[in-house]
Design a protein around this motif. Structure first.
Motif, mmCIF file in Angstrom:
data_model
loop_
_atom_site.group_PDB
_atom_site.id
_atom_site.type_symbol
_atom_site.label_atom_id
_atom_site.label_comp_id
_atom_site.label_asym_id
_atom_site.label_seq_id
_atom_site.Cartn_x
_atom_site.Cartn_y
_atom_site.Cartn_z
ATOM 1 N N GLN A 39 4.550 -11.631 5.938
ATOM 2 C CA GLN A 39 4.821 -11.299 4.656
ATOM 3 C C GLN A 39 4.270 -9.683 4.487
ATOM 4 O O GLN A 39 3.515 -9.320 4.753
ATOM 5 C CB GLN A 39 3.828 -12.004 3.678
ATOM 6 N N PRO A 40 5.438 -9.012 3.930
ATOM 7 C CA PRO A 40 5.275 -7.367 3.914
ATOM 8 C C PRO A 40 4.045 -7.019 3.488
ATOM 9 O O PRO A 40 3.200 -6.063 3.723
ATOM 10 C CB PRO A 40 6.621 -7.125 3.324
ATOM 11 N N MET A 41 3.752 -7.411 2.108
ATOM 12 C CA MET A 41 2.627 -6.752 1.452
ATOM 13 C C MET A 41 1.509 -7.313 2.239
ATOM 14 O O MET A 41 0.218 -6.793 1.563
ATOM 15 C CB MET A 41 2.546 -7.423 -0.005
ATOM 16 N N HIS A 42 1.319 -8.234 3.238
ATOM 17 C CA HIS A 42 0.039 -8.123 3.810
ATOM 18 C C HIS A 42 -0.318 -7.082 4.972
ATOM 19 O O HIS A 42 -1.183 -7.112 5.662
ATOM 20 C CB HIS A 42 0.110 -9.471 4.581
ATOM 21 N N VAL A 43 0.655 -6.287 4.960
ATOM 22 C CA VAL A 43 0.457 -4.861 5.847
ATOM 23 C C VAL A 43 0.832 -4.009 4.733
ATOM 24 O O VAL A 43 1.800 -2.841 4.906
ATOM 25 C CB VAL A 43 1.438 -4.850 7.085
ATOM 26 N N GLY A 44 -0.208 -3.745 3.815
ATOM 27 C CA GLY A 44 0.176 -2.958 2.793
ATOM 28 C C GLY A 44 -0.667 -1.628 2.720
ATOM 29 O O GLY A 44 -1.397 -1.267 3.375
ATOM 30 N N PHE A 45 -0.903 -1.234 1.337
ATOM 31 C CA PHE A 45 -1.834 0.061 1.043
ATOM 32 C C PHE A 45 -3.205 -0.451 0.864
ATOM 33 O O PHE A 45 -3.618 -1.277 0.241
ATOM 34 C CB PHE A 45 -1.424 1.086 -0.006
ATOM 35 N N THR A 46 -4.139 0.433 1.401
ATOM 36 C CA THR A 46 -5.622 -0.010 1.267
ATOM 37 C C THR A 46 -6.065 0.158 -0.197
ATOM 38 O O THR A 46 -6.765 -1.011 -0.877
ATOM 39 C CB THR A 46 -6.623 1.073 2.025
ATOM 40 N N SER A 47 -5.564 1.273 -0.892
ATOM 41 C CA SER A 47 -6.364 1.043 -2.434
ATOM 42 C C SER A 47 -5.840 0.042 -3.288
ATOM 43 O O SER A 47 -6.470 -0.277 -4.322
ATOM 44 C CB SER A 47 -5.885 2.655 -2.925
ATOM 45 N N ASP A 48 -4.744 -0.234 -3.128
ATOM 46 C CA ASP A 48 -4.102 -1.370 -4.006
ATOM 47 C C ASP A 48 -4.117 -2.852 -3.269
ATOM 48 O O ASP A 48 -3.773 -3.662 -3.881
ATOM 49 C CB ASP A 48 -2.664 -1.302 -4.590
ATOM 50 N N ILE A 89 5.118 -3.325 7.321
ATOM 51 C CA ILE A 89 4.744 -2.071 6.398
ATOM 52 C C ILE A 89 5.799 -1.431 6.205
ATOM 53 O O ILE A 89 6.106 -0.471 5.288
ATOM 54 C CB ILE A 89 3.618 -1.234 7.506
ATOM 55 N N ASN A 90 6.785 -1.236 7.102
ATOM 56 C CA ASN A 90 8.208 -0.690 6.709
ATOM 57 C C ASN A 90 8.636 -1.425 5.798
ATOM 58 O O ASN A 90 9.272 -0.770 4.607
ATOM 59 C CB ASN A 90 9.105 -0.602 8.080
ATOM 60 N N LEU A 91 8.943 -2.601 5.635
ATOM 61 C CA LEU A 91 9.503 -3.251 4.553
ATOM 62 C C LEU A 91 8.860 -3.174 3.273
ATOM 63 O O LEU A 91 9.255 -3.266 2.099
ATOM 64 C CB LEU A 91 9.768 -4.762 4.836
#
Length: 437
Positions: A290-299, A378-380
């Motif tokens: 799931q791409p957003m499981h490797v997302g940005f820390t702040s959000d 994270i690329n996606l």
């Protein structure tokens, strides 16, 4: 006229003067049987607080259903357990409880029966024990069982909260079903052996279990294993930087893969709980895709980016977790998840992804391959998840139509790769992709 206050003492009265109908003994029997249930562990909130009427005035949501805390303990936990673990077969559930009495709980039966002569003292003791078993959880005030009392309901007595929960239940279930359809004989046998017998080898039945127990005290340490936080807008994954002490989803896959590799050493190896390892590996293989499981820390992987999905409120993480899947199910598949799964499988068995499958399965080392999957995510996330999205935006057809194929492909990749891992772990590494469905 029935003497309600003395129904507890009817047994000796019946024995001594059974020919005299001093009491309504049928009613007495029925009331006694019912209230013995009330006073026992079945319903701790029958000994709740006065101010909230034993939880009756505490409004909560069980999944998406509005209810109250008392009713959760009265019916909903049991109904959920029946449906999830026993196919709504009450006789099957009763049999499981009886088996626990003769096996798992057998050494405690004498304690349960320790009070046979002084019945009033016994009832007072049970009330005191029930009161002691209720604790307030410091993280959110949710009442929970003692470790003994919730054995029957592992994975069920949970209130789902917003957060990084990975694919929705639909996404996880399809990932596990796709994987199971690709298992060779040895892997299929091992999976069936590790799962509870009543599931008859159905891995998808417990694929969401790690989400359900992640906030329990015993499993709270697993919460950080569902995702990877990466530096904002860096769009890269670095294991040493982003997976400190192996506490991320890539590290979790490595850990539980390593544990399952001990399966061939036999059932006498008690170092690991291999059933839990199987469930965690299966779930986390979905999460890492799931791409957003490797997302940005702040959000927090899009969890704090609030927006509208068509006409209702949501957040960016949840859009990728579930909104896209549910919208696709509604618009194209008449809410039939089986039909959606068949379409996904058709795309990689003889459809548009067929030529890509060999590259999906390219993995020389099971323990390092999760890093590659994290890099893909994270690329996606950067290219398709975050791109063009701002706080308060309304995402609709354009976003859905362009992102839906990516979501479905990631579910397919997660299923294919989970099967590849399990076949390799349990001895079917040569099984081909053509065995799907």
């Amino acid at each position: 006229m029935c003497n309600w206050s003395n129904f507890q003492l009817h047994k000796p009265t019946y024995i001594s003067i059974c020919s005299k109908l001093t009491y309504n003994l049928i009613e007495a029997l029925i009331f006694l049987a019912h209230f013995i249930g009330d006073v026992h562990h079945h319903q701790p909130l029958h000994f709740g607080f006065t101010g909230d009427l034993g939880g009756n005035t505490i409004t909560v949501h069980w999944c998406h259903m509005k209810t109250n805390l008392h009713h959760v303990w009265d019916n909903i936990i049991i109904d959920s357990a029946l449906k999830t673990f026993y196919g709504s077969d009450l006789a099957n559930m009763i049999q499981a409880i009886q088996n626990n009495m003769t096996e798992g709980w057998s050494n405690q039966l004498s304690l349960w029966e320790c009070c046979q002569k002084n019945q009033r003292v016994c009832l007072n003791l049970k009330i005191e024990l029930i009161s002691k078993e209720l604790r307030m959880d410091s993280s959110g005030g949710l009442l929970r069982w003692s470790s003994f009392a919730f054995v029957m309901f592992v994975g069920m007595a949970t209130v789902l909260v917003p957060g990084a929960l990975g694919w929705s239940k639909e996404g996880h279930i399809m990932t596990c079903r796709i994987a199971q359809n690709l298992l060779g004989p040895e892997a299929a046998h091992a999976v069936e052996h590790l799962l509870p017998h009543n599931l008859k080898g159905d891995l998808s039945a417990l694929c969401i279990w790690p989400d359900q127990i992640r906030h329990w005290h015993k499993y709270r340490w697993t919460s950080s294993l569902h995702f990877i936080d990466t530096p904002d807008k860096d769009c890269t994954f670095d294991y040493s930087r982003d997976c400190v002490k192996d506490l991320c989803v890539a590290g979790a896959i490595q850990n539980f893969t390593s544990q399952l590799l001990h399966y061939r050493e036999g059932t006498t190896d008690r170092r690991y709980n291999l059933t839990e390892a199987l469930l965690f590996l299966s779930h986390f293989m979905g999460d890492i895709h799931q791409p957003m499981h490797v997302g940005f820390t702040s959000d927090e992987g899009g969890n704090t980016i609030e927006l509208h999905w068509f006409r209702h409120k949501s957040n960016l993480h949840h859009v990728w977790d579930r909104e896209i899947i549910l919208t696709a199910l509604k618009d194209f598949y008449e809410n039939d998840m089986d039909l959606l799964q068949e379409t996904i499988e058709g795309n990689f068995t003889d459809g548009i992804w067929y030529d890509d499958v060999s590259s999906w399965k390219d993995c020389d080392d099971l323990l390092s391959c999760p890093n590659k999957y994290a890099v893909e995510s994270i690329n996606l996330a950067c290219k398709w998840g975050y791109k063009g999205v701002k706080e308060g935006a309304t995402l609709a057809d354009d976003y859905f139509n362009s992102r839906m194929p990516i979501v479905m492909k990631r579910i397919a990749q997660g299923g294919v790769r989970l099967a590849m891992f399990l076949n390799e772990i349990f001895g079917d590494s040569e099984e081909g992709i053509a065995s799907a469905a």
